[in-house]
Design a protein around this motif. Sequence first.
Motif, mmCIF file in Angstrom:
data_model
loop_
_atom_site.group_PDB
_atom_site.id
_atom_site.type_symbol
_atom_site.label_atom_id
_atom_site.label_comp_id
_atom_site.label_asym_id
_atom_site.label_seq_id
_atom_site.Cartn_x
_atom_site.Cartn_y
_atom_site.Cartn_z
ATOM 1 N N SER A 1 -24.869 37.647 -4.048
ATOM 2 C CA SER A 1 -25.674 38.650 -4.749
ATOM 3 C C SER A 1 -26.986 38.897 -4.029
ATOM 4 O O SER A 1 -27.635 37.963 -3.556
ATOM 5 C CB SER A 1 -25.958 38.192 -6.180
ATOM 6 N N LYS B 1 -33.149 44.209 -9.522
ATOM 7 C CA LYS B 1 -31.773 43.885 -9.915
ATOM 8 C C LYS B 1 -31.705 42.484 -10.515
ATOM 9 O O LYS B 1 -32.335 41.552 -10.023
ATOM 10 C CB LYS B 1 -30.853 43.979 -8.698
ATOM 11 N N ALA C 1 -28.837 39.511 -11.721
ATOM 12 C CA ALA C 1 -27.449 39.057 -11.628
ATOM 13 C C ALA C 1 -27.230 37.947 -12.652
ATOM 14 O O ALA C 1 -27.996 36.980 -12.696
ATOM 15 C CB ALA C 1 -27.127 38.542 -10.233
ATOM 16 N N LEU D 1 -21.490 38.095 -12.085
ATOM 17 C CA LEU D 1 -20.651 37.323 -11.175
ATOM 18 C C LEU D 1 -20.095 36.137 -11.940
ATOM 19 O O LEU D 1 -20.867 35.327 -12.484
ATOM 20 C CB LEU D 1 -21.437 36.832 -9.961
ATOM 21 N N GLU E 1 -31.199 47.394 -12.491
ATOM 22 C CA GLU E 1 -29.756 47.336 -12.678
ATOM 23 C C GLU E 1 -29.324 45.887 -12.852
ATOM 24 O O GLU E 1 -30.084 44.953 -12.566
ATOM 25 C CB GLU E 1 -29.027 47.955 -11.481
ATOM 26 N N THR E 2 -28.111 45.702 -13.347
ATOM 27 C CA THR E 2 -27.576 44.357 -13.552
ATOM 28 C C THR E 2 -26.199 44.256 -12.917
ATOM 29 O O THR E 2 -25.521 45.253 -12.679
ATOM 30 C CB THR E 2 -27.458 44.016 -15.043
ATOM 31 N N GLU E 3 -25.789 43.023 -12.644
ATOM 32 C CA GLU E 3 -24.424 42.747 -12.213
ATOM 33 C C GLU E 3 -23.987 41.419 -12.803
ATOM 34 O O GLU E 3 -24.815 40.588 -13.200
ATOM 35 C CB GLU E 3 -24.310 42.719 -10.686
#
Length: 235
Positions: A58, A5, A7, A39, A35-37
Amino acid sequence: MNNRKFAFIICTNDSLLLEECVHYLDHLDVPEGYETELLTIPDGESIASAYNEAMRASDARYKIYMHQDVFVLNRHLLADLLAIFSSDPKIGMIGMVGYETVAADGIMWHEDRTGCLYTRRPRIPYPALSQYRYHIADGYDFVAEIDGFFMATSQDIPWDAERLDGWDFYDAFQSMRFLLEGYKIAVPRQKHPWCMHDDNGLLNLAHYDHYRQIFLQHYEPFLGKSYAEIANMGD
């Protein structure tokens, strides 16, 4: 910790800039199985405290701290970062522009630069683009410090919110923290810049010298030292 992941962590006070920044992030190729997120921290009290807040929020192994006016042009950025991190487990942080030596006066741009970026015509006090050290070959260089417009990490090391209650010198402090924890800092050799930094001519150095003096006092033994010398001092 989620090892698959990314972030993106961005302090913001301008919704239009943030929207454009995210537009580029939305068009990145995400490696299969990752995956990415995103913030965002609006109107934070300080950059160090805001980054600490996001870091704790995160579970992503890979965190990319970047300015709201940075636009990522390399669509394969995430895969390229993974390749660098995987090449050496001691690489803890990656930047787009870096400096092999900690400047004796604490001002990083007084040392030779490696890496590159697209930007508006550099203004004083920044050096001209001709003063960068460019590379044709692929790979990366190890440095002592990186510029804070883009800082990708594979390790969670807290930002120095105790000493930094503003918006300056966080990149120099965090670079030193990574080195003293035994990690290496890398800057990729970019045949074409991976990022554009569209700072619109805004440069506020009103409090810069205050934090510079704190840096000089706290990291005095490392001033004028290269990344290799600092690493040896920590052995």
